[in-house]
Each structure stands twice: as structure tokens, then as C-alpha cells.
Design a protein around this motif. Structure first.
Motif, PDB file in Angstrom:
ATOM      1  N   ARG A  43       0.975  -1.218   0.099  1.00 51.36           N
ATOM      2  CA  ARG A  43      -0.263   0.061  -0.041  1.00 51.36           C
ATOM      3  C   ARG A  43       1.045   1.067   0.000  1.00 51.36           C
ATOM      4  O   ARG A  43       1.772   1.574   0.923  1.00 51.36           O
ATOM      5  CB  ARG A  43      -0.811   0.015   1.113  1.00 51.36           C
ATOM      6  CG  ARG A  43      -1.843   1.261   1.271  1.00 51.36           C
ATOM      7  CD  ARG A  43      -2.893   1.119   2.473  1.00 51.36           C
ATOM      8  NE  ARG A  43      -3.690   0.082   2.130  1.00 51.36           N
ATOM      9  CZ  ARG A  43      -4.917  -0.042   2.697  1.00 51.36           C
ATOM     10  NH1 ARG A  43      -5.110   0.461   3.649  1.00 51.36           N
ATOM     11  NH2 ARG A  43      -5.587  -1.074   2.208  1.00 51.36           N
ATOM     12  N   SER A 144      -8.312  -6.853  -9.341  1.00 52.92           N
ATOM     13  CA  SER A 144      -9.542  -6.572  -8.891  1.00 52.92           C
ATOM     14  C   SER A 144     -11.108  -7.082  -9.180  1.00 52.92           C
ATOM     15  O   SER A 144     -11.792  -7.023  -8.581  1.00 52.92           O
ATOM     16  CB  SER A 144      -9.427  -4.862  -9.240  1.00 52.92           C
ATOM     17  OG  SER A 144      -8.495  -4.255  -8.593  1.00 52.92           O
ATOM     18  N   THR A 147     -11.878  -9.854  -7.174  1.00 52.48           N
ATOM     19  CA  THR A 147     -12.150  -9.171  -5.522  1.00 52.48           C
ATOM     20  C   THR A 147     -13.857  -8.554  -5.710  1.00 52.48           C
ATOM     21  O   THR A 147     -14.381  -9.161  -4.817  1.00 52.48           O
ATOM     22  CB  THR A 147     -11.267  -7.878  -5.321  1.00 52.48           C
ATOM     23  OG1 THR A 147      -9.888  -8.414  -5.093  1.00 52.48           O
ATOM     24  CG2 THR A 147     -11.785  -7.221  -3.741  1.00 52.48           C
ATOM     25  N   GLY A 179     -13.354   3.009  -7.064  1.00 54.04           N
ATOM     26  CA  GLY A 179     -12.006   2.681  -7.649  1.00 54.04           C
ATOM     27  C   GLY A 179     -12.162   1.213  -8.508  1.00 54.04           C
ATOM     28  O   GLY A 179     -13.225   0.920  -8.948  1.00 54.04           O
ATOM     29  N   SER A 180     -11.240   0.378  -8.545  1.00 54.21           N
ATOM     30  CA  SER A 180     -11.167  -0.730  -9.350  1.00 54.21           C
ATOM     31  C   SER A 180     -12.108  -1.725  -8.716  1.00 54.21           C
ATOM     32  O   SER A 180     -13.113  -2.255  -9.655  1.00 54.21           O
ATOM     33  CB  SER A 180      -9.803  -1.392  -9.299  1.00 54.21           C
ATOM     34  OG  SER A 180      -9.039  -0.511  -9.275  1.00 54.21           O
ATOM     35  N   VAL A 181     -12.254  -1.921  -7.655  1.00 56.75           N
ATOM     36  CA  VAL A 181     -13.326  -2.773  -7.039  1.00 56.75           C
ATOM     37  C   VAL A 181     -14.788  -2.162  -6.989  1.00 56.75           C
ATOM     38  O   VAL A 181     -15.952  -2.926  -7.486  1.00 56.75           O
ATOM     39  CB  VAL A 181     -12.829  -3.459  -5.713  1.00 56.75           C
ATOM     40  CG1 VAL A 181     -14.038  -4.500  -5.092  1.00 56.75           C
ATOM     41  CG2 VAL A 181     -11.573  -3.968  -5.799  1.00 56.75           C
ATOM     42  N   ASP A 200     -17.495   9.210  -4.049  1.00 54.51           N
ATOM     43  CA  ASP A 200     -16.011   9.228  -4.357  1.00 54.51           C
ATOM     44  C   ASP A 200     -15.453  10.364  -4.270  1.00 54.51           C
ATOM     45  O   ASP A 200     -16.187  11.459  -4.310  1.00 54.51           O
ATOM     46  CB  ASP A 200     -15.931   8.416  -5.614  1.00 54.51           C
ATOM     47  CG  ASP A 200     -14.141   8.013  -5.606  1.00 54.51           C
ATOM     48  OD1 ASP A 200     -14.190   6.487  -5.890  1.00 54.51           O
ATOM     49  OD2 ASP A 200     -13.388   8.489  -5.777  1.00 54.51           O
ATOM     50  N   ARG A 205     -15.614  10.174 -11.326  1.00 54.83           N
ATOM     51  CA  ARG A 205     -16.189   8.871 -11.413  1.00 54.83           C
ATOM     52  C   ARG A 205     -17.743   8.921 -10.938  1.00 54.83           C
ATOM     53  O   ARG A 205     -18.590   7.839 -11.215  1.00 54.83           O
ATOM     54  CB  ARG A 205     -15.287   8.095  -9.993  1.00 54.83           C
ATOM     55  CG  ARG A 205     -14.048   7.873 -10.659  1.00 54.83           C
ATOM     56  CD  ARG A 205     -12.916   6.846  -9.731  1.00 54.83           C
ATOM     57  NE  ARG A 205     -11.794   6.955 -10.424  1.00 54.83           N
ATOM     58  CZ  ARG A 205     -10.711   6.408  -9.904  1.00 54.83           C
ATOM     59  NH1 ARG A 205     -10.729   5.699  -8.595  1.00 54.83           N
ATOM     60  NH2 ARG A 205      -9.478   6.384 -10.343  1.00 54.83           N
ATOM     61  N   CYS A 234     -16.106   0.366  -0.251  1.00 53.50           N
ATOM     62  CA  CYS A 234     -14.979   0.163  -1.207  1.00 53.50           C
ATOM     63  C   CYS A 234     -13.998   1.088  -1.299  1.00 53.50           C
ATOM     64  O   CYS A 234     -13.249   1.082  -2.098  1.00 53.50           O
ATOM     65  CB  CYS A 234     -15.551  -0.417  -2.375  1.00 53.50           C
ATOM     66  SG  CYS A 234     -16.723  -1.755  -2.570  1.00 53.50           S
ATOM     67  N   ALA A 235     -13.792   1.880  -0.210  1.00 53.19           N
ATOM     68  CA  ALA A 235     -12.721   2.807  -0.211  1.00 53.19           C
ATOM     69  C   ALA A 235     -11.755   2.508   0.859  1.00 53.19           C
ATOM     70  O   ALA A 235     -11.303   1.395   0.644  1.00 53.19           O
ATOM     71  CB  ALA A 235     -13.349   4.248   0.037  1.00 53.19           C
ATOM     72  N   ALA A 256     -15.692  -4.451  -0.125  1.00 50.48           N
ATOM     73  CA  ALA A 256     -14.378  -5.018  -0.428  1.00 50.48           C
ATOM     74  C   ALA A 256     -13.228  -4.239   0.669  1.00 50.48           C
ATOM     75  O   ALA A 256     -12.267  -4.815   0.733  1.00 50.48           O
ATOM     76  CB  ALA A 256     -14.073  -4.676  -1.820  1.00 50.48           C
ATOM     77  N   ASN A 258     -10.483  -3.205   3.002  1.00 51.78           N
ATOM     78  CA  ASN A 258      -9.842  -3.733   4.285  1.00 51.78           C
ATOM     79  C   ASN A 258     -10.072  -2.863   5.499  1.00 51.78           C
ATOM     80  O   ASN A 258     -10.177  -1.839   5.492  1.00 51.78           O
ATOM     81  CB  ASN A 258      -8.424  -3.952   3.817  1.00 51.78           C
ATOM     82  CG  ASN A 258      -7.950  -5.088   2.909  1.00 51.78           C
ATOM     83  OD1 ASN A 258      -8.555  -6.213   3.258  1.00 51.78           O
ATOM     84  ND2 ASN A 258      -7.364  -4.796   2.050  1.00 51.78           N
TER      85      ASN A 258
END
Ligand code: NAD
Length: 347
Positions: A43, A144, A147, A179-181, A200, A205, A234-235, A256, A258
């Protein structure tokens, strides 16, 4: 000794890589190698302090242990944090210095993409270090989409557990982070008739989501209190806390990102509000399942990945059921399951 920073766990190893001339401050954390070599992304993020970066690496690497154990992968938990702004401070010289560090750690830590580290960065590092996965050249590529697929089937499993049906038509879902996910998740949700609310930091986006999915746009933390059935973070992590949980209107949290729970107590806070939580490292395991397939005998084969990602739904259902049976939080049950797997292997 960094164990005190993380509360209770003893990580096997933590390394600091510093090259001030080339702008590198990197922390590589290996939580366990009991099940296999420690794998987890790098990261790149401008943490407020060195200690914040270390804590992030410790938590993320522990999450990787739990994630791989529950997904049934022969991998340990590792993660790296480079303290830098990926937009302005990520230079070829900095990545070269990081590649030297990866070389020194070869055999102990395998990296991949994470927030701030792109596919191109993975390819750049892979030309200079042996322990880089998720590359485009001979690797499994972008994790991604996998995921996102795992998050999608996991979200549906949560909906089914909660309501008896996983029909998304008309179900209101708030997605934080496109983002990607998050974007790929929105595509899947929209295709099955979900009604989307999104946010976002990037207005381009959100505007695109309004246009393509008819999504409602909200600003900042208003996503937390959006009037929806499901909240899909998802951020970045830490958005479920004593301050935000009282504001949630959703009855399911399934996304998604973490490290969604700011503290261990927040799992209980969700239960007290009657909210079903899909533990983050269970629902977002699709990417690591894909990366792990690179290590299979005979090399990467996407056909082996799809059924494993689909199984995330069954794993989550088993966790939800055990949590109901035992009167525990879903995150406590998931952690207990992961620790059981690791301890069994350690024996
Ligand atoms: P990404 O960098 O592509 O997207 C993150 C998005 O979130 C960006 O569009 C960013 O502008 C937005 N964002 C950041 N802070 C925000 C905020 N406060 N409010 C609203 N939007 C915000 O990252 P990604 O790869 O899509 O990953 C998203 C999350 O999922 C991360 O927490 C990551 O650790 C986790 N995750 C990703 C993968 C993967 O395969 N990419 C695997 C497992 C877990």
C-alpha cells in the motif's frame, strides 16, 4: 518490539526500509508463515505518522493471514506500506529502492498490488525483484475483477441470509469508493437491478456512475447514513466506528475495503443495531485467491480461480450461521475460524 502497537498479536517479523535520498520509507510486516510464504500487497499511502504506517502494516498483514487461511490457501499473511503520496511522491527511483528491499526479503515476503500500487508498478518491480505477484507479464494480472466478483457473491449471500432471497431487483445499495473494485461491483449490482447510491473523492467517477447506473451521488460521510438496505464500503478502512455505526440505516454491511471496523468492539456495535456484517477479509478474498493461483503446479489457470471465488458465498453463509448459533459476532467467528486453521497447521 511493535507488538504493543497492535494490541495483542505477535507478528513474526517487521522490517523497515529507508532510503531518504530516493524517498522511500517502507514497512514490510509478516504476521505468519505457518500456512505458507507471507503474501500481501504493497500500500502506498501518505500516512499521518510513521506509527500510523506501522499500525496499518501490522493490521493489514494479520488480515492477510486470516484471509488466506479462511480461503483455504497455502499462504501466510504479509503486507507492506510505503509512506508516500502515490500521485506525487511515487518515482522510479523510489520504486527501485523498494525493489532492492524486496530482493533482500525474497523467500519471506511476496508482494502484489494494493491501494496506490498499480499493475505497471508491479511489472516495474518484477523486472527488479523475484517476489512480485499480480504482474501482467506471466502473472495473474489485475486482481480487482476477482475481488469484485467475490464481494458481489458475498453481498448476495448476506442478503439471502438476512431476507431469504438474493434477488437484487429494487434493493438499495450504497457503494463508498468507485475505484477498481467499487466500480466493478456497481456494474454487477446495476446489471441485477439494484438501486445505487455512490460516493467518491473523484467527481468524475461519481458523475460517470450517475450517467451509467442512474446512481444517486452523495458527498463524503453522507454515504454512511444513506437510506439503503446494504452498505458496501469499497474505499479505505476504519469507516465503521462508535461515531458512524449509530448513523447507519442499512441492515447489511458487505463491501471490499480492508479493515472496515475501527476497533474490535465495533463488530458488537453492529450486532446491537441488528446489522449483519460480512467480515472484510472473507468477502474480499477474490484477489488473493487469484494471485495464489500463480503458485499452482503448472502455472496460472483462471479456470481454477472462478469456482474458488464463488465459494466465498458458502464460506460467509457458514460464518453467519455459526454466529447465529453461538451468539457471537460474525467477525469474532471468522477470526476464530482462521486461528483454528493456523493453529491446526502449526501443530
Ligand atoms: P482504488 O484505489 O482503485 O479505489 C479506491 C477508491 O476509493 C478511489 O476511487 C478513491 O477516490 C475512493 N476513496 C478513497 N477515500 C474515499 C472516501 N473517504 N470517500 C469516498 N471515496 C473514497 O482501490 P481498490 O483496489 O478498488 O480497493 C478498494 C478497497 O478494497 C481498499 O480498501 C482495498 O484495500 C480493498 N481491497 C482491494 C482488493 C483488490 O483486488 N483491488 C483486494 C482486497 C481488498
Amino acid at each position: 518490539d511493535v507488538a504493543h502497537l497492535d494490541g495483542f498479536d505477535h507478528h513474526e517479523q517487521v522490517w523497515l526500509g529507508r532510503d531518504t535520498a530516493r524517498g522511500l520509507t517502507a514497512i514490510v510486516s509478516v504476521h505468519t508463515t505457518v500456512l505458507g510464504p507471507a503474501l500481501g500487497g504493497t500500500r502506498i499511502w501518505p500516512h499521518m505518522s510513521f506509527e500510523a504506517g506501522v499500525i496499518d502494516a501490522l493490521r493489514l498483514s494479520r488480515g492477510m493471514t486470516f484471509k488466506s487461511a479462511i480461503a483455504g490457501l497455502p499462504l501466510g499473511g504479509g503486507k507492506a506500506v510505503i509512506i508516500a503520496d502515490a500521485r506525487t511522491e511515487k518515482t522510479p527511483a523510489m520504486l527501485e529502492a523498494y525493489a532492492e528491499m524486496l530482493n533482500a526479503l525474497a523467500g519471506q515476503y511476496i508482494t502484489a498490488e494494493d491501494v496506490g500500487m498499480t499493475l505497471a508498478d508491479a511489472d516495474f518491480l518484477a523486472e527488479r525483484a523475484p517476489n512480485v505477484s499480480g504482474t501482467t507479464k506471466g502473472g495473474s494480472g489485475n486482481p480487482s475483477p476477482f475481488t469484485a466478483e467475490g464481494t458481489f457473491v458475498g453481498l448476495k449471500a448476506a442478503l439471502r441470509h438476512r431476507t431469504g432471497s438474493d434477488d437484487l431487483a429494487g434493493v438499495r445499495v450504497a457503494v463508498q469508493g468507485l475505484g477498481s473494485v467499487g466500480w466493478s461491483l456497481c456494474q454487477k449490482l446495476h446489471a441485477e437491478g439494484a438501486v445505487l447510491t455512490v460516493c467518491d473523492l473523484d467527481a468524475v467517477r461519481t458523475a460517470r456512475a450517475a450517467e451509467q447506473f442512474g446512481a444517486m451521488i452523495v458527498e463524503g460521510n453522507a454515504i454512511i447514513s444513506a437510506d439503503v438496505d446494504i452498505f458496501a464500503p469499497c474505499a479505505l478502512g476504519g469507516m465503521l466506528s462508535a461515531d458512524t455505526i449509530p448513523l447507519l440505516k442499512a441492515k447489511i454491511v458487505a463491501g471490499a475495503a480492508n479493515n472496515q471496523l475501527a476497533t474490535a468492539e465495533d463488530g458488537q456495535r453492529l450486532v446491537e443495531r441488528g446489522i449483519l456484517y460480512a467480515p472484510d477479509y472473507v468477502i474480499n478474498a477474490g484477489g488473493v485467491i487469484n494471485v495464489a493461483a500463480e503458485m499452482a503446479d503448472g502455472g496460472y489457470d483462471v479456470a481454477t480461480v472462478t469456482p474458488r471465488v464463488a465459494r466465498i458465498a458458502d464460506t460467509l453463509t457458514a460464518i453467519f450461521q455459526r454466529a447465529d448459533r453461538e451468539g457471537r459476532t460474525t467477525d469474532a467467528v471468522a477470526e476464530a475460524m482462521a486461528r483454528e486453521i493456523v493453529e491446526e497447521a502449526r501443530k
